[in-house]
Design an enzyme around this catalytic site. Structure first.
Site, PDB file in Angstrom:
ATOM      1  N   GLY A 225       0.928  -1.101  -0.292  1.00 41.39           N
ATOM      2  CA  GLY A 225       0.007   0.448   0.184  1.00 41.39           C
ATOM      3  C   GLY A 225       1.223   1.395   0.032  1.00 41.39           C
ATOM      4  O   GLY A 225       0.150   2.177  -0.001  1.00 41.39           O
ATOM      5  N   PRO A 260       4.552  -4.896  -0.147  1.00 43.44           N
ATOM      6  CA  PRO A 260       4.966  -4.274  -1.386  1.00 43.44           C
ATOM      7  C   PRO A 260       4.908  -3.936  -2.539  1.00 43.44           C
ATOM      8  O   PRO A 260       5.645  -5.710  -2.903  1.00 43.44           O
ATOM      9  CB  PRO A 260       5.837  -3.076  -0.962  1.00 43.44           C
ATOM     10  CG  PRO A 260       6.849  -4.374  -0.187  1.00 43.44           C
ATOM     11  CD  PRO A 260       6.344  -4.729   0.248  1.00 43.44           C
ATOM     12  N   GLY A 261       4.550  -4.339  -3.327  1.00 39.22           N
ATOM     13  CA  GLY A 261       4.497  -4.034  -5.694  1.00 39.22           C
ATOM     14  C   GLY A 261       4.534  -2.496  -5.718  1.00 39.22           C
ATOM     15  O   GLY A 261       5.494  -2.588  -5.644  1.00 39.22           O
ATOM     16  N   TYR A 302      -8.827   4.402 -13.515  1.00 37.10           N
ATOM     17  CA  TYR A 302      -8.558   4.887 -12.594  1.00 37.10           C
ATOM     18  C   TYR A 302      -8.129   6.371 -12.908  1.00 37.10           C
ATOM     19  O   TYR A 302      -8.114   7.135 -11.869  1.00 37.10           O
ATOM     20  CB  TYR A 302      -7.894   4.096 -11.513  1.00 37.10           C
ATOM     21  CG  TYR A 302      -6.979   3.015 -11.155  1.00 37.10           C
ATOM     22  CD1 TYR A 302      -8.039   2.023 -10.971  1.00 37.10           C
ATOM     23  CD2 TYR A 302      -6.388   2.537 -12.179  1.00 37.10           C
ATOM     24  CE1 TYR A 302      -7.551   0.388 -10.482  1.00 37.10           C
ATOM     25  CE2 TYR A 302      -5.649   0.977 -11.881  1.00 37.10           C
ATOM     26  CZ  TYR A 302      -6.753   0.332 -11.259  1.00 37.10           C
ATOM     27  OH  TYR A 302      -6.225  -0.994 -10.712  1.00 37.10           O
ATOM     28  N   CYS A 329     -11.008   1.190 -30.391  1.00 40.56           N
ATOM     29  CA  CYS A 329     -11.966   1.690 -30.814  1.00 40.56           C
ATOM     30  C   CYS A 329     -12.718   2.274 -28.951  1.00 40.56           C
ATOM     31  O   CYS A 329     -13.722   1.738 -29.166  1.00 40.56           O
ATOM     32  CB  CYS A 329     -12.328   0.719 -31.255  1.00 40.56           C
ATOM     33  SG  CYS A 329     -12.502  -1.151 -30.261  1.00 40.56           S
ATOM     34  N   GLU A 330     -12.879   2.506 -28.001  1.00 36.56           N
ATOM     35  CA  GLU A 330     -12.674   3.296 -27.039  1.00 36.56           C
ATOM     36  C   GLU A 330     -12.395   4.658 -26.766  1.00 36.56           C
ATOM     37  O   GLU A 330     -11.109   4.544 -26.327  1.00 36.56           O
ATOM     38  CB  GLU A 330     -12.696   2.305 -26.113  1.00 36.56           C
ATOM     39  CG  GLU A 330     -12.733   0.726 -25.603  1.00 36.56           C
ATOM     40  CD  GLU A 330     -13.548  -0.188 -25.286  1.00 36.56           C
ATOM     41  OE1 GLU A 330     -14.393   0.782 -24.140  1.00 36.56           O
ATOM     42  OE2 GLU A 330     -13.395  -0.573 -24.970  1.00 36.56           O
TER      43      GLU A 330
HETATM   44  N1  LLP Z   1      -1.055  -7.314  -0.521  1.00 35.00           N
HETATM   45  C1  LLP Z   1      -2.361  -7.229  -1.272  1.00 35.00           C
HETATM   46  C2  LLP Z   1      -3.194  -8.171  -0.354  1.00 35.00           C
HETATM   47  C3  LLP Z   1      -2.820  -6.888  -1.582  1.00 35.00           C
HETATM   48  O1  LLP Z   1      -3.679  -6.593  -2.056  1.00 35.00           O
HETATM   49  C4  LLP Z   1      -1.947  -5.853  -2.841  1.00 35.00           C
HETATM   50  C5  LLP Z   1      -2.423  -4.932  -3.725  1.00 35.00           C
HETATM   51  C6  LLP Z   1      -0.659  -6.175  -2.165  1.00 35.00           C
HETATM   52  C7  LLP Z   1      -0.136  -6.611  -1.090  1.00 35.00           C
HETATM   53  C8  LLP Z   1       0.464  -4.915  -3.002  1.00 35.00           C
HETATM   54  O2  LLP Z   1      -0.398  -3.437  -2.908  1.00 35.00           O
HETATM   55  P1  LLP Z   1       0.593  -2.262  -3.443  1.00 35.00           P
HETATM   56  O3  LLP Z   1       1.593  -2.377  -2.257  1.00 35.00           O
HETATM   57  O4  LLP Z   1       1.158  -2.238  -4.705  1.00 35.00           O
HETATM   58  O5  LLP Z   1      -0.636  -0.932  -2.922  1.00 35.00           O
HETATM   59  N2  LLP Z   1      -3.850  -2.539 -10.204  1.00 35.00           N
HETATM   60  C9  LLP Z   1      -4.151  -1.435  -8.743  1.00 35.00           C
HETATM   61  C10 LLP Z   1      -2.989  -1.655  -7.510  1.00 35.00           C
HETATM   62  C11 LLP Z   1      -4.320  -2.594  -6.709  1.00 35.00           C
HETATM   63  C12 LLP Z   1      -3.839  -3.042  -5.544  1.00 35.00           C
HETATM   64  C13 LLP Z   1      -4.016  -4.734  -5.410  1.00 35.00           C
HETATM   65  N3  LLP Z   1      -3.727  -5.517  -4.257  1.00 35.00           N
HETATM   66  C14 LLP Z   1      -3.531   0.158  -9.910  1.00 35.00           C
HETATM   67  O6  LLP Z   1      -2.902  -0.132 -10.487  1.00 35.00           O
HETATM   68  O7  LLP Z   1      -2.728   1.222  -9.244  1.00 35.00           O
END
Ligand code: LLP
Length: 402
Positions: A225, A260-261, A302, A329-330
């Site tokens: 997050g 973290p992603g 988003y 086409c959108e």
């Molecule tokens: N852990 C869980 C259980 C999650 O559901 C997620 C992301 C993460 C970790 C990693 O979150 P981050 O650190 O990346 O914020 N597609 C969307 C984001 C969807 C996130 C879903 N869950 C975008 O492009 O903004």
């Protein structure tokens, strides 16, 4: 500045480029912030699951947070140790649970009592003990885009505190379940520490409560997050983030897990796309590029902002407002609306920034467009890490028509 022009020439366009040195740098800062405690950083593979990205992250010592058995297999494939793999997600199938248990991964994050029942049954059938963690929904507003906010009761994720307590008691008394962890993930692209602090406090209290019931939680998983700067957002100093969690955990002997992603891979990525045409319909200027929403859907889905630079024309003085749009086409097929751009020519190269997270992983073949190639930059060298799909790739799984 990276020589994007040579990269686009060498590998074609559109193209994803990831700077692995940036991932290393981000990882190091996070690990450093957590150093006062035992910690395990499990990269959220959904953000970018290219095998070479996962391998790079594995080499740094990170584990993986996975939301499908496909992601678990990717993590195992690149050599991430099973004891660093977590399986999360709101709807796991029986076959996915079975395979995760057979692979003896660190833990399965449960999101409902019903799911716990399935995991218990499958573990019993296999004759194993399932290590589980429970995702608690603390009903806290992460103050982010509603589509990526997950910590409120109106969201489908996790269970409330009372249900969690019931589940832990059940798990403790089960011969097939071992409740080792607790988990929250309140949303994505969060730019303030406060929601994390609040969530950590709520869950830490629950851990203390469970302790008095002789349920000993070993892993305190604070989810992902942490936001990045796409435009003018403030970002969270990681030291403050870590301290907020540490202070909630005071007196508790737990290993901190973090998923973290975006924080790890968002900034490392660039999406390169070339100008096909400029078009002005008398009302509006459109820059039509060869990339599209199927390649990078975040702006369409988003309304997300990604900074766009024109390679070699970054300092152009004369600019005018334009929409940057793709060939799909959108009307929702755009990368930016009303941004200032210099006058452009066929083949000019646009660099879409902060595209390393949820870019390629959310791409599709809509309009029978081939998925683009991905390239890694590491210590001054570039290398192809996924080749561009061909027409043959596009139709490979379809049966011969009659
Ligand atoms: N852990 C869980 C259980 C999650 O559901 C997620 C992301 C993460 C970790 C990693 O979150 P981050 O650190 O990346 O914020 N597609 C969307 C984001 C969807 C996130 C879903 N869950 C975008 O492009 O903004």
């Amino acid at each position: 500045m990276v020589d994007f022009s040579s990269l686009a020439q060498k590998y074609g366009s559109p193209l994803y480029v990831y700077d692995f040195d940036v991932i290393t740098q981000k990882f190091t800062v996070l690990k450093e912030a957590f150093k006062a405690r035992k910690s395990l950083i499990c990269f959220a593979a959904k953000a970018n699951s290219n095998l070479s990205v996962l391998k790079h992250i594995a080499k740094l010592g990170a584990g993986c947070d996975c939301v499908s058995i496909g992601e678990v297999k990717r993590a195992l494939h690149v050599g991430i140790p099973k004891y660093k793999i977590i399986f999360s997600g709101v709807g796991k199938r029986d076959d996915e649970i079975e395979e995760a248990l057979k692979n003896d991964i660190l833990m399965i994050n449960l999101e409902s009592e019903e799911e716990m029942g399935r995991v218990e049954m499958i573990a019993q059938k296999l004759g194993v003990i399932a290590r589980i963690s429970i995702r608690v929904n603390p009903n806290i507003d992460a103050k982010t885009h509603p589509y990526i906010s997950t910590g409120l009761h109106e969201n489908k994720f996790g269970v409330d505190i009372d249900s969690a307590k019931r589940m832990y008691i059940h798990a403790k008394n089960s011969t097939s379940l071992d409740p080792v962890g607790i988990h929250f993930h309140i949303g994505s692209q969060i730019t303030e520490v406060e929601p994390f602090r609040e969530a950590a406090l709520v869950l830490a209290n629950l851990v203390r409560n469970l302790k008095s019931l002789k349920i000993d939680i070993k892993f305190f998983d604070v989810g992902g997050g942490v936001g990045i700067q796409y435009k003018d957002e403030t970002t969270i100093p990681l030291y403050d983030y870590a301290q907020a969690i540490f202070s909630a955990l005071s007196g508790l002997d737990v290993t901190l897990v973090c998923e973290p992603g975006r924080y790890l891979v968002g900034d490392c990525g660039y999406f390169l796309t070339r100008v096909l045409y400029e078009k002005n319909n008398g009302f509006k200027r459109f820059v039509i590029v060869d990339g599209a929403m199927n390649d990078l859907i975040r702006p369409s889905l988003y309304g997300a902002y990604h900074e766009i630079e024109v390679y070699g024309k970054e300092n152009a003085q004369e600019t005018s407002l334009a929409d940057v749009v793709g060939p799909i086409c959108e009307s929702g097929d755009f990368f930016a609306k009303n941004i200032e751009l210099p006058s452009l020519e066929h083949d000019d190269l646009l660099v879409v920034k902060s595209a390393g997270a949820y870019g390629f992983t959310m791409s599709s073949n809509y309009n029978s467009r081939s998925r683009v190639a991905e390239v890694a930059l590491e210590e001054g060298e570039d290398r192809l890490i996924r080749q561009r799909e061909s027409f043959e790739d596009l139709i490979a799984l379809e049966r011969k028509y009659l």
